[in-house]
Design an enzyme around this catalytic site. Structure first.
Site, PDB file in Angstrom:
ATOM      1  CE  LYS A  65      -4.115  -2.047   2.082  1.00 14.60           C
ATOM      2  NZ  LYS A  65      -5.159  -1.965   3.111  1.00 14.60           N
ATOM      3  CG  ASN A  86      -7.765   0.693  -0.747  1.00 12.92           C
ATOM      4  OD1 ASN A  86      -7.965   1.741  -1.350  1.00 12.92           O
ATOM      5  ND2 ASN A  86      -8.739   0.008  -0.172  1.00 12.92           N
ATOM      6  CG  ASP A 101      -8.570  -0.011   3.410  1.00 14.30           C
ATOM      7  OD1 ASP A 101      -9.272  -0.824   2.781  1.00 14.30           O
ATOM      8  OD2 ASP A 101      -7.328  -0.092   3.489  1.00 14.30           O
ATOM      9  N   GLY A 129      -1.375   1.136   9.498  1.00 13.60           N
ATOM     10  CA  GLY A 129      -1.958   1.629   8.256  1.00 13.60           C
ATOM     11  C   GLY A 129      -3.478   1.667   8.276  1.00 13.60           C
ATOM     12  CB  ALA A 130      -6.048  -0.795   9.268  1.00 16.04           C
ATOM     13  NE  ARG A 151       2.237  -3.868  20.691  1.00 14.52           N
ATOM     14  CZ  ARG A 151       2.493  -4.914  19.920  1.00 14.52           C
ATOM     15  NH1 ARG A 151       2.208  -6.137  20.352  1.00 14.52           N
ATOM     16  NH2 ARG A 151       3.001  -4.761  18.707  1.00 14.52           N
ATOM     17  CB  SER A 154       5.441   7.417  21.143  1.00  8.90           C
ATOM     18  OG  SER A 154       5.860   6.190  20.578  1.00  8.90           O
ATOM     19  CE1 TYR A 218     -11.388  -9.373   6.060  1.00 11.20           C
ATOM     20  CE2 TYR A 218     -11.821 -11.688   5.639  1.00 11.20           C
ATOM     21  CZ  TYR A 218     -11.230 -10.502   5.276  1.00 11.20           C
ATOM     22  OH  TYR A 218     -10.465 -10.451   4.146  1.00 11.20           O
ATOM     23  N   GLY A 240     -14.853  -7.441  10.467  1.00  8.14           N
ATOM     24  CA  GLY A 240     -14.506  -6.557   9.360  1.00  8.14           C
ATOM     25  C   GLY A 240     -14.896  -7.052   7.981  1.00  8.14           C
ATOM     26  CD  GLN A 247     -11.613  -2.980   0.223  1.00 11.31           C
ATOM     27  OE1 GLN A 247     -11.046  -2.239  -0.570  1.00 11.31           O
ATOM     28  NE2 GLN A 247     -11.661  -4.298   0.036  1.00 11.31           N
TER      29      GLN A 247
HETATM   30  P1  NDP Z   1      -0.105  -2.679  10.913  1.00 15.13           P
HETATM   31  O1  NDP Z   1       0.930  -3.758  10.965  1.00 15.13           O
HETATM   32  O2  NDP Z   1       0.154  -1.467  10.100  1.00 15.13           O
HETATM   33  O3  NDP Z   1      -0.402  -2.167  12.419  1.00 15.13           O
HETATM   34  C1  NDP Z   1      -0.531  -3.079  13.465  1.00 15.13           C
HETATM   35  C2  NDP Z   1      -1.090  -2.365  14.710  1.00 15.13           C
HETATM   36  O4  NDP Z   1      -1.510  -3.376  15.627  1.00 15.13           O
HETATM   37  C3  NDP Z   1      -0.101  -1.485  15.444  1.00 15.13           C
HETATM   38  O5  NDP Z   1      -0.791  -0.374  15.975  1.00 15.13           O
HETATM   39  C4  NDP Z   1       0.397  -2.416  16.568  1.00 15.13           C
HETATM   40  O6  NDP Z   1       0.815  -1.727  17.729  1.00 15.13           O
HETATM   41  C5  NDP Z   1      -0.867  -3.166  16.888  1.00 15.13           C
HETATM   42  N1  NDP Z   1      -0.668  -4.479  17.508  1.00 15.13           N
HETATM   43  C6  NDP Z   1      -0.093  -5.581  16.959  1.00 15.13           C
HETATM   44  N2  NDP Z   1      -0.148  -6.624  17.820  1.00 15.13           N
HETATM   45  C7  NDP Z   1      -0.773  -6.164  18.946  1.00 15.13           C
HETATM   46  C8  NDP Z   1      -1.126  -6.759  20.201  1.00 15.13           C
HETATM   47  N3  NDP Z   1      -0.849  -8.039  20.466  1.00 15.13           N
HETATM   48  N4  NDP Z   1      -1.774  -5.997  21.098  1.00 15.13           N
HETATM   49  C9  NDP Z   1      -2.079  -4.712  20.836  1.00 15.13           C
HETATM   50  N5  NDP Z   1      -1.755  -4.084  19.686  1.00 15.13           N
HETATM   51  C10 NDP Z   1      -1.104  -4.808  18.751  1.00 15.13           C
HETATM   52  O7  NDP Z   1      -1.458  -3.423  10.474  1.00 15.13           O
HETATM   53  P2  NDP Z   1      -2.670  -2.803   9.624  1.00 15.13           P
HETATM   54  O8  NDP Z   1      -2.988  -1.474  10.205  1.00 15.13           O
HETATM   55  O9  NDP Z   1      -2.381  -2.900   8.183  1.00 15.13           O
HETATM   56  O10 NDP Z   1      -3.855  -3.866   9.913  1.00 15.13           O
HETATM   57  C11 NDP Z   1      -4.497  -3.931  11.176  1.00 15.13           C
HETATM   58  C12 NDP Z   1      -5.660  -4.919  11.117  1.00 15.13           C
HETATM   59  O11 NDP Z   1      -6.691  -4.445  10.257  1.00 15.13           O
HETATM   60  C13 NDP Z   1      -5.282  -6.318  10.598  1.00 15.13           C
HETATM   61  O12 NDP Z   1      -5.915  -7.276  11.422  1.00 15.13           O
HETATM   62  C14 NDP Z   1      -5.871  -6.343   9.195  1.00 15.13           C
HETATM   63  O13 NDP Z   1      -6.208  -7.662   8.809  1.00 15.13           O
HETATM   64  C15 NDP Z   1      -7.110  -5.477   9.383  1.00 15.13           C
HETATM   65  N6  NDP Z   1      -7.599  -4.868   8.120  1.00 15.13           N
HETATM   66  C16 NDP Z   1      -8.853  -5.208   7.693  1.00 15.13           C
HETATM   67  C17 NDP Z   1      -9.382  -4.665   6.532  1.00 15.13           C
HETATM   68  C18 NDP Z   1     -10.752  -5.057   6.083  1.00 15.13           C
HETATM   69  O14 NDP Z   1     -11.128  -4.754   4.934  1.00 15.13           O
HETATM   70  N7  NDP Z   1     -11.554  -5.692   6.908  1.00 15.13           N
HETATM   71  C19 NDP Z   1      -8.601  -3.709   5.708  1.00 15.13           C
HETATM   72  C20 NDP Z   1      -7.303  -3.384   6.267  1.00 15.13           C
HETATM   73  C21 NDP Z   1      -6.833  -3.968   7.429  1.00 15.13           C
HETATM   74  P3  NDP Z   1       2.336  -1.197  17.919  1.00 15.13           P
HETATM   75  O15 NDP Z   1       2.400   0.124  17.222  1.00 15.13           O
HETATM   76  O16 NDP Z   1       2.517  -1.095  19.387  1.00 15.13           O
HETATM   77  O17 NDP Z   1       3.239  -2.237  17.289  1.00 15.13           O
END
Ligand code: NDP
Length: 273
Positions: A65, A86, A101, A129-130, A151, A154, A218, A240, A247
């Site tokens: 993306k 996307n 999205d 990203g989401a 989590r 910052s 989902y 989701g 989307q």
């Molecule tokens: P990223 O990898 O960009 O971001 C991951 C985020 O999750 C970060 O904020 C990270 O926190 C946090 N995180 C990861 N593990 C944990 C945990 N165990 N406890 C708490 N926080 C955690 O992922 P995306 O933003 O791309 O995707 C996020 C979700 O959204 C995914 O599950 C993806 O499948 C879903 N999604 C669904 C879509 C849909 O159409 N339904 C479309 C796009 C995404 P930290 O910063 O601390 O590492």
């Protein structure tokens, strides 16, 4: 025939070809839509070959993306706000990059689920990203407040600062522990915690009476986040899958100028899970 595809790596699992084929049949549009696997170091080359073969547009998924954002010649305001693309549309005046999205999840929550965001206390979990792609549409929906919690605190405060001037409402950013004692009407999980079969480590008592818990993830059955939300008193739960379909519908509209009816498509996908 106009060609479209979803590009990613991996891509075999994608539901997008099925969704867009159903949209095309329903709206009487003649097009083909396939899944395109790009090598991790071959995104631009794969796109160039697709365009040369008559490709009109692409959906872009993990991990491309950001590369798609860089590749676009022009961006929609929501793609600029998200910093990620996307949806790509290829035209005579170059490549347009969009991000559908955020509009997809807003439409799923407010239209399909019938749950207003306007005037409600809204919590967005995650800062990846989401989450980023969802902030501008959420602010435009006019919530009473928007809190971004992550989590790594910052990253949430940085995101909140970045979007401070995007709407009339200033979002708040914090870590999970700082949520203690607060109450929300809409809680959206945009973390990837569910991918590792975990729930975000949240304080108890966040869910106000009548609140919605929404997980962007989902799959079969409730995610760990939704199980946790039910235990903590969320009145409504949603995954989701609706966001995925909405989307896709936004992308289809951008490409074809026709908005498909998502209800039957979502029901069919849900039945096939
Ligand atoms: P990223 O990898 O960009 O971001 C991951 C985020 O999750 C970060 O904020 C990270 O926190 C946090 N995180 C990861 N593990 C944990 C945990 N165990 N406890 C708490 N926080 C955690 O992922 P995306 O933003 O791309 O995707 C996020 C979700 O959204 C995914 O599950 C993806 O499948 C879903 N999604 C669904 C879509 C849909 O159409 N339904 C479309 C796009 C995404 P930290 O910063 O601390 O590492």
């Amino acid at each position: 025939m106009d060609r479209y595809a979803v590009i990613g790596n991996p891509i075999a699992h994608s539901k997008s070809p099925r969704i867009h084929s159903l949209f095309a049949a329903q709206t009487g549009q003649t097009l083909s839509y396939e899944a395109l696997l790009a090598p991790l170091d071959g995104f631009a080359a794969t796109i160039a070959a697709f365009r040369a073969a008559g490709g009109r547009g692409l959906n872009v998924t993990v991990p491309f993306k950001l590369e798609a954002f860089d590749l676009a010649d022009r961006h929609t305001p929501r793609a600029l706000a998200a910093g990620a693309v996307n949806t790509l549309a290829f035209g005579p005046d170059g490549v347009l990059g969009d991000n559908t999205d955020g509009a997809g999840i807003l439409r799923d929550i407010t239209v399909t689920l019938g749950c207003p965001v306007a005037g409600r206390r809204t919590l967005l979990l995650g800062a990846g990203g989401a989450a980023r792609g969802t902030i501008l549409p959420l602010l435009e929906a006019g919530p009473a407040s928007l809190t971004i919690a992550n989590r790594t605190a910052s990253r949430a405060t940085e995101l909140a600062d970045e979007f401070a001037r995007a709407g009339t409402l200033r979002p708040q950013g914090c870590g999970f522990a700082e949520l203690a004692g607060q109450h929300f009407d809409v809680v959206i999980n945009a973390t990837s915690a569910s991918l590792s079969d975990a729930a975000p480590d949240l304080p108890a008592g966040l869910y106000a009476p009548g609140s919605l818990a929404y997980d962007m993830m989902y799959g079969k059955g409730d995610t760990p986040f939704l199980v946790q939300a039910r235990q903590q008193g969320a009145a409504r739960l949603a995954d989701g899958l609706g966001m995925l379909v909405e989307q896709a519908a936004e992308s289809f509209f951008l490409w074809r100028g026709v908005r498909p009816d998502t209800t039957a498509v979502l029901a069919g996908l849900r039945a096939a899970l």
